[in-house]
Design a protein around this motif. Structure first.
Motif, PDB file in Angstrom:
ATOM      1  N   TYR A 350      33.730  29.999   9.911  1.00 13.40           N
ATOM      2  CA  TYR A 350      34.306  28.701  10.247  1.00 13.40           C
ATOM      3  C   TYR A 350      35.569  28.484   9.407  1.00 13.40           C
ATOM      4  O   TYR A 350      35.577  28.720   8.204  1.00 13.40           O
ATOM      5  CB  TYR A 350      33.283  27.602   9.986  1.00 13.40           C
ATOM      6  CG  TYR A 350      33.786  26.193  10.122  1.00 13.40           C
ATOM      7  CD1 TYR A 350      34.172  25.683  11.354  1.00 13.40           C
ATOM      8  CD2 TYR A 350      33.880  25.365   9.007  1.00 13.40           C
ATOM      9  CE1 TYR A 350      34.630  24.382  11.478  1.00 13.40           C
ATOM     10  CE2 TYR A 350      34.334  24.065   9.118  1.00 13.40           C
ATOM     11  CZ  TYR A 350      34.713  23.580  10.352  1.00 13.40           C
ATOM     12  OH  TYR A 350      35.171  22.288  10.461  1.00 13.40           O
ATOM     13  N   PRO A 365      31.361  29.754  15.422  1.00 15.48           N
ATOM     14  CA  PRO A 365      31.642  28.739  14.385  1.00 15.48           C
ATOM     15  C   PRO A 365      31.855  27.358  14.977  1.00 15.48           C
ATOM     16  O   PRO A 365      32.503  27.208  16.016  1.00 15.48           O
ATOM     17  CB  PRO A 365      32.921  29.267  13.737  1.00 15.48           C
ATOM     18  CG  PRO A 365      33.556  30.125  14.786  1.00 15.48           C
ATOM     19  CD  PRO A 365      32.429  30.739  15.556  1.00 15.48           C
ATOM     20  N   HIS A 370      28.377  24.209  10.465  1.00 11.96           N
ATOM     21  CA  HIS A 370      28.928  25.128   9.476  1.00 11.96           C
ATOM     22  C   HIS A 370      29.881  24.491   8.480  1.00 11.96           C
ATOM     23  O   HIS A 370      30.421  25.179   7.624  1.00 11.96           O
ATOM     24  CB  HIS A 370      29.637  26.290  10.199  1.00 11.96           C
ATOM     25  CG  HIS A 370      28.766  26.990  11.194  1.00 11.96           C
ATOM     26  ND1 HIS A 370      29.197  27.388  12.441  1.00 11.96           N
ATOM     27  CD2 HIS A 370      27.456  27.352  11.131  1.00 11.96           C
ATOM     28  CE1 HIS A 370      28.212  27.970  13.099  1.00 11.96           C
ATOM     29  NE2 HIS A 370      27.140  27.950  12.330  1.00 11.96           N
TER      30      HIS A 370
END
Length: 530
Positions: A350, A365, A370
């Motif tokens: 991410y 992501p 995240h």
């Protein structure tokens, strides 16, 4: 002076005083200044302070959730294809983190402490049994030895590769989740251990970390300056590290993430020293949130924390050796992991360079799952919710002399990620709400005084209006009574009927009064009865 007049004058005096005093207090900010100064004195780590016990033994639960990436096609990857990974987990552990060996230094302005952490498995919050579930992933001891041999002669490397093949060591390994976390006796490390006893024959991401601490921290108590509350003065005797290639990168900044100074501003950056990341990071304001009825500011690492040196030149100091940098969103921490080729990032890469995501199948992501963030009450600086997420990856490169890497290009391979979460418990939240209510009431007391003065002003206006109405009514009554008296006098006078002829005198005698044109009007007293 009548009672009504006294009431009006008294109300006016009280109203004027309340408005003057309230506005003066409001402009001078007397009560907010008082309560904030009091808060600055209370929020310290000094002996006997109200926050010390909660700092030593956090009452709220902290959970560590571990997710692993299982590789389903290692043969394809070794042949130069794209690896397919599947996330498994979470495997959840409750974390206990009391502070121990507290010692005050320099007249109570500093406090040294250890922070050992222990973990207990929580099956009801887990996706499976870590002692049964198995995961196939990169063999990190294999990669570490291979990278170490890259500095040796080319003629030695093939021999080492053949030796590792002979003992059944491969680039991929399959182990239980429990082994990967808490350690297992690795066959490669065991053989190296016989030659170099200082090399541990066990390997695990959390090996020897259950019940251990990250070193001795010395914290500033905030006695001298409330802005220093909880700030780290030294770590293991160091005021700055020596791993990175610039003084700025080696600085130990901020707190350990468990305490922050009161009266936070949206414009400031909050610094946290993360020992597991071997560096300090900063967080910036994101948005206002609410946690169990407590207002909070959400802070999160901005993009420049793990930006490439091209986008953030300050990050060039995290390139070791100097000038050898990775792309955005990742940080190589080999320098503080005994040379292990470990790279950290946010989960699923991410906020990282898209090339790291595109190198694998199965990575998705997203911000909700995240992102790392910290929710703090701005008045007290107390954390009310936190979510720390970090992913461990392995840096893979082609190493000549090791045939299994012939088809590899530089790859950052995801292994697992951690989700460390915390939410304030209900009792602490109730105490926090009560404290904030008291602070709000005391701070806004001048507004209440002005409001009460405004109400009295309205009452004063009503009293004056009613007083005038009554005076007008009295005047109307007096006028009516006067008019009534005049009408009564008129009613006492009567008019007798007149004739066009004069009244004849008694005895039949004719009047000698000569007739005139017109009528005669006679007035006679009306008899009234007593």
């Amino acid at each position: 002076m009548t009672r009504r007049s006294c009431t009006i004058y008294a109300t006016g005096i009280v109203c004027a005083h309340l408005l003057i005093v309230g506005i003066a207090l409001l402009v001078a900010q007397v009560f907010p200044t008082f309560i904030y100064n009091r808060l600055k004195k209370e929020m310290t780590l000094a002996e006997g302070s109200r926050v010390l016990d909660a700092w030593k033994n956090p009452p709220s639960d902290v959970f560590m959730q571990y997710f692993f990436f299982n590789v389903s096609n290692p043969e394809v990857f070794l042949a130069g294809g794209k690896a397919a990974v599947t996330q498994i987990g979470p495997y959840t552990y409750k974390e206990y983190r009391p502070r121990e060996n507290l010692t005050y230094l320099e007249n109570g302005t500093k406090l040294s402490a250890l922070n050992p952490k222990s973990f207990v498995f929580v099956p009801e919050m887990s996706a499976g049994d870590p002692e049964v579930d198995r995961v196939r992933t990169i063999n990190i001891p294999f990669v570490a030895v291979m990278n170490e041999m890259s500095s040796y002669s080319f003629f030695i490397r093939p021999l080492v590769s053949l030796w590792m093949n002979s003992i059944g060591v491969d680039l991929f390994t399959t182990r239980t989740v429990h082994e990967m976390l808490w350690g297992f006796k690795d066959p490669l490390l065991s053989r190296i251990h016989t030659l170099k006893p200082d090399v541990d024959e066990y390997f695990g991401f959390m090996y020897k970390k259950n019940g251990s601490h990250e070193g001795e921290f010395v914290f500033l108590t905030g006695e001298e300056n409330y802005m220093d509350f909880g700030r780290i003065d030294t770590w293991n005797g160091l005021r700055k590290m020596t791993w990175w290639s610039s003084n700025q990168s080696n600085m130990i900044n901020g707190t350990d993430g468990s305490a922050f100074h009161p009266l936070l501003s949206k414009d400031e950056l909050l610094y946290i020293f993360a020992a597991d990341l071997c560096r300090s990071i900063h967080l910036a304001y994101v948005e206002d949130v609410e946690v169990q009825g407590i207002p909070a500011y959400r802070f999160a690492p901005p993009l420049d924390v793990l930006a490439s040196p091209e986008d953030n030149p300050a990050n060039a100091g995290f390139c070791v050796p100097a000038g050898k940098c990775l792309s955005a969103g990742v940080l190589k921490v080999s320098v503080c992991r005994q040379g292990a080729p470990i790279v950290v990032s946010f989960p699923h890469f991410y906020q990282a360079d898209q090339k790291y995501v595109n190198a694998f199948e199965g990575l998705t992501p997203n911000k909700d799952d995240h992102e790392t963030y910290l929710d703090l009450n701005p008045t007290t600086g107390v954390p009310v919710r936190a979510c720390k997420r970090a992913q461990l990856n392995v840096l893979l490169n082609r190493v000549s002399g090791f045939p299994k890497t012939r088809n590899l290009s530089e790859t950052i391979f995801p292994i697992m990620f951690v989700n460390e979460t915390f939410v304030i418990d209900e009792d602490s939240a109730a105490n926090m709400r009560n404290l904030l209510l008291i602070i709000t009431l005391v701070s806004n007391l001048p507004l209440f005084i002005v409001g009460f003065g405004a109400i009295l002003l309205l009452v004063l206006v009503i009293l004056i209006c009613r007083s005038r109405q009554k005076k007008n009514a009295v005047k109307r009554i007096e006028f009516t009574e006067a008019f009534h008296s005049f009408a009564t006098v008129k009613d006492d006078t009567a008019y007798t009927q007149v004739s066009s002829k004069p009244e004849e005198p008694q005895g039949g005698q004719a009047s000698t009064q000569q007739l005139r044109n017109g009528s005669y009007i006679a007035m006679s007293q009306v008899e009234t009865s007593d």
